[in-house]
Every structure is written in C-alpha cells, then in structure tokens.
Write an enzyme that holds these catalytic residues in place. Structure first.
Site, PDB file in Angstrom:
ATOM      1  N   SER A 122       0.789  -1.238   0.000  1.00  0.00           N
ATOM      2  CA  SER A 122       0.000   0.000   0.000  1.00  0.00           C
ATOM      3  C   SER A 122       0.817   1.283   0.000  1.00  0.00           C
ATOM      4  O   SER A 122       0.243   2.367  -0.146  1.00  0.00           O
ATOM      5  CB  SER A 122      -0.959   0.008   1.200  1.00  0.00           C
ATOM      6  OG  SER A 122      -2.106  -0.763   0.915  1.00  0.00           O
TER       7      SER A 122
ATOM      8  N   LYS B 185       0.312   3.819  -2.728  1.00  0.00           N
ATOM      9  CA  LYS B 185      -0.711   4.871  -2.675  1.00  0.00           C
ATOM     10  C   LYS B 185      -0.096   6.260  -2.614  1.00  0.00           C
ATOM     11  O   LYS B 185      -0.736   7.246  -3.000  1.00  0.00           O
ATOM     12  CB  LYS B 185      -1.645   4.647  -1.484  1.00  0.00           C
ATOM     13  CG  LYS B 185      -2.551   3.433  -1.590  1.00  0.00           C
ATOM     14  CD  LYS B 185      -3.486   3.347  -0.390  1.00  0.00           C
ATOM     15  CE  LYS B 185      -4.514   2.230  -0.519  1.00  0.00           C
ATOM     16  NZ  LYS B 185      -3.955   0.898  -0.256  1.00  0.00           N
TER      17      LYS B 185
ATOM     18  N   SER C 141      -5.670   3.972   4.316  1.00  0.00           N
ATOM     19  CA  SER C 141      -5.251   3.026   3.273  1.00  0.00           C
ATOM     20  C   SER C 141      -6.476   2.555   2.497  1.00  0.00           C
ATOM     21  O   SER C 141      -6.735   1.363   2.349  1.00  0.00           O
ATOM     22  CB  SER C 141      -4.508   1.828   3.877  1.00  0.00           C
ATOM     23  OG  SER C 141      -3.739   1.173   2.895  1.00  0.00           O
TER      24      SER C 141
END
Length: 484
Positions: A137, A140, A320
């Site tokens: 993640s 991102k 997230s």
C-alpha cells in the site's frame, strides 16, 4: 475506505508530532467528519492586563485572574539547517544506527532503505535504494501524488443526473466517486424530482451509466473484502455493513445497487419509475432515447460532488483506502486522456510522475491501491515523492504529507509505536503502511531532535510475519527521530 470516521488528533499529538504542519503544511490536516482540520499551533499570547487612567483618579478596574501563560513548545520549529550544519553523503552515525536495525530477521532476506533530508534533497542513507520492490500500500503515495499533480487539490468528482430529450428517461451517470453516500444520493434524488416536476414529468424510466470506466471491474485479486468491483458508480464503496474503513463484505454489483436505491428515493419523492433500472448501454432505445447508449442529447437535472481531491487524498492515505486509491488512479487517467482502466491508470500515473522528474527506473503501477503484487517501486522513488510534497514550491502536493497516518495516533498507525524503543517515534513519525503476505513496508516523514524533516522508505520482502516485520519497521523510523 468510505465516508470518513470521526477522528482527530489528540492534544498530545498536536504538541508532539504535528510541528510538521506548522512549516511543511500550513493549512491542511487530517480527515474529520468530512472536513480538513488545521494542524497549526494554537498558542494564545497572554494579555498585557491593566489600563492607564488620566487624573482625576477613576474607580479602579475590577480585579481579574491573571491570564494563564502559554506553554512553551515541546519541539523547536522545523528549519533548514545552514550549509555547514547539513550532513553530507552517508553519515557514519546514521549508518551505525540503521544498519543493525535493518538487519533484523523479522524483515526477511529482502530489504531496501532510503533516508533523505527534505530541505536539501540529500540522501543521508541508502541500502538498495534504487532496487524496485513490491510496495504493497505504500504505492498509494505515488497514486495520490499523481492525482494531485494532474488535477489539483480542489478537483471534485461529480455524479450527475440527466434527462433524455423527450423527458421520459433519466440517467444516473457515475463520475467515479466511491464516497457517494446515502445522504448525498438522497439529496441528488430530491433535486432530480424537483427538476422533473418543474418540467411536468412525474413518471420516467431510470437508466444508469458507468461507461466512464473501461476494462474489467474486478481487480486481479478477484472478489475481495479489501476492494469493491471498480466501477464509476457506487455508494459507500459497495460496503454491506456500517463500516467506513478496513475490510468489509462488498456487493458484487455496486452500480446496480446504487441505481436501485436511487429509484426508491425518486419514488419516495413523488416520481414514478416505470420498469427496473437498466444500464444505459443495455437499455432499449425507447428507454434511453438513443440506441444502445446513454442518451447523448440530454438535459442536466441535478448533480452532486465529492469532497475536494485534497481531502480524498488524505483519506486515501490515512485509512489506506483501496477503493479511493483506484478511483484516484482513474481520475489521473482521465486527466491525461488515457482509458480509465487498470492499464490506462497505471500508464497515466507513471507519465504524471515522470513530469515531476522522479526516479522511475523499474517502476510499475499495475493498480492504484497496491493490492497487485506486480507493482514495483523503489525506496528512492518513495522518498523523492515525499520530498517533492514537502517542497514549498509545490503546495498542491502537500496532502501527500498531511494525509500520512501519525505514529501511535491515527489511521493505520494508531495501534503502533506503543512499545519501546519505537515509542520514540510516536507523534513524530508520519508514514504510509504497506502489508501483503510476505511484504511489509513503511514510508513517510519524521521530525528529528534538531527540528529537521526527513523522508524515509523501508521496504521488506519475503517476510515471515507482520507481527515481526512491523515492529522492526517502526524501530527503524523511530530511530530517525533521535538524530540531531
């Protein structure tokens, strides 16, 4: 994941870790019931007290309690050190601190690192910094930075309703806003009903249009509680429970469910819906006004918009939020005239980051969320992104920093940095987490003891357990807080 949970930084966090906001971020902050809260000091200067009175003597002013003195700052303000103070290259003391921590067995056999002084752009430490790794993640950060760069922080994602030329069909058109919630959908229906009645229509067919997005709706991981089917029209990220972040059961048809709910809301507002809602591309010609397509000759009836992109960016990073990340990647694709698909979004994100002059060797953006193991970024790319976001000349990128979870306080770091020696980073470390089976990453910023802002990225692969890898990553970032 969808509508924001009420959360805000405690006073302890403001005193400890949010010095960053006072300098690197002047007027932004975390998500708090749909608004962005400021992260600046709220010190009130004490009043001078008393007054001068000319003769003849006047009655004495009533006595009042003396104002409470302002508390001194816990940390000095962030500053860019003078050239003589700035460390150069790879300082021996920083290497001596990080090398043993990076060797922690909990990080597995594959680990890379990069630490950069954001004020100077100097890499202070690097270990395989240019090696592409699976970021999970932490990708991102790239997704959000690309969207902010391509669209600007004030961009809002629309959801619109139009009427066919004959007024017999209304079309609900998705613009790619996964944060559309029942309350906004209800207001959109009320506005639509008023507009229809003003035109003398109280019975219509309902079509819904998801054609803004292309390619498969399902992520390569398949049906999953971490992500709804990626479609241009959905409500509350397709969640089937009352949650607003984290894994949740998802509907298999977010667009169809949203259209059905919208039909019910129109009915309740006094507009009869004939037949069942149908996709605009599937609806018969007499239903849509044009064959096999959404009605192109149409009149606008109503519209609703998401929160500004700056807020969506912060929410994406803090929680997230996979659904929002995929939506922002597609918004970047649309801005760059690419297909709004997984492939088109990946190309658009890479192209946008290339225009920012970032090190993209070996980088791959297979999705916007980091759920795809084919994603590749380097630690050097992540720290370069964070350094760009701290650049005073690039205020549009500032939500990349303000959206990062605060160690020990917010988002995906709320339950971390609670065991010594990692507690030294609580409130001072702001970082994006990344977790897949066998992959654990952490990238963000930290305020040092002498008030500098460092960007860091630590990526670990083939880890055996997140319960060992995550504390090891926390200790690495917390160790930076003691540098000075």
């Amino acid at each position: 994941m969808p509508e924001p949970r009420m959360w805000q930084l405690t006073a302890g966090s403001a005193a400890l870790g949010l010095t960053l906001a006072a300098v690197a971020v002047t007027a932004a902050g975390p998500w708090d019931t749909g608004q962005r809260t400021a992260e600046r000091a709220r010190a009130a200067a004490p009043a001078t007290g008393g007054a001068h009175h000319a003769p003849p003597p006047a009655p004495a002013a009533p006595r009042r309690p003396a104002p409470a003195p302002s508390a001194p700052g816990v940390l000095p303000a962030l500053h860019a050190p003078a050239a003589a103070e700035r460390p150069a290259g790879r300082p021996a003391d920083l290497a001596a601190t990080l090398v043993p921590l990076l060797a922690d067995p909990g990080l597995g056999p594959l680990r890379t690192a990069s630490v950069v002084d954001t004020a100077t752009g100097t890499q202070l430490y690097g270990e395989g910094a240019g090696t592409p790794m699976t970021p999970a993640s932490t990708v991102k950060i790239a997704t959000v930075a690309a969207a902010l760069s391509a669209l600007g922080p004030d961009h809002r994602i629309p959801t619109a309703v139009t009427a066919s030329a004959d007024g017999r069909t209304v079309t609900l058109t998705g613009g790619g806003d996964p944060t559309l919630d029942p309350a906004r959908l209800g207001r959109l229906a009320a506005d639509t009903a008023r507009a229809l009645k003003a035109r003398g229509h109280t019975s219509v067919r309902l079509a819904y249009d998801t054609s803004l997005y292309e390619g498969p709706e399902l992520h390569p991981i398949g049906p999953n509680e971490n992500l709804a089917p990626v479609t241009a029209l959905m409500t509350s990220e397709g969640r089937l429970d009352k949650s607003d972040s984290g894994p949740a059961p998802r509907t298999a048809d977010p667009a169809g469910d949203t259209a059905t709910a919208f039909a019910g809301l129109l009915t309740a507002a006094g507009v009869e819906i004939t037949g069942e809602p149908a996709r605009a591309t599937d609806a018969p010609a007499e239903a849509t006004g044009t064959p096999a397509a959404a009605p192109k000759t149409s009149a606008p009836l109503a519209r609703t918009h998401s929160a500004p992109l700056a807020d969506l960016a912060e929410r994406t990073l803090t929680h997230s939020d996979n659904d929002l990340a995929e939506a922002l990647a597609r918004q970047t694709a649309l801005a760059r005239k690419q297909p709004a698909s997984f492939e088109g979004a990946g190309k658009a994100v890479r192209d946008e980051l290339a225009e920012l002059g970032l090190p993209l060797a070996g980088a791959r953006f297979a999705d916007g969320s980091g759920l795809d193991r084919r994603d590749r970024v380097s630690a050097a790319l992540l720290t370069a992104l964070l350094t760009r976001a701290a650049d005073p000349a690039r205020p549009a990128l500032r939500p990349v920093l303000t959206g990062l979870p605060v160690g020990g306080f917010t988002g995906t770091l709320a339950g971390r940095f609670d065991t010594a020696p990692a507690t030294a980073g609580a409130g001072l470390v702001r970082a994006k987490t990344g977790t897949l089976t066998g992959v654990n990453t952490l990238a963000g910023t930290v305020v040092t003891a002498d008030g500098r802002l460092l960007a860091f990225a630590f990526l670990a692969g083939r880890t055996l357990s997140p319960y060992e890898a995550q504390p090891a990553l926390d200790r690495l970032s917390a160790a930076l807080a003691g540098q000075g």
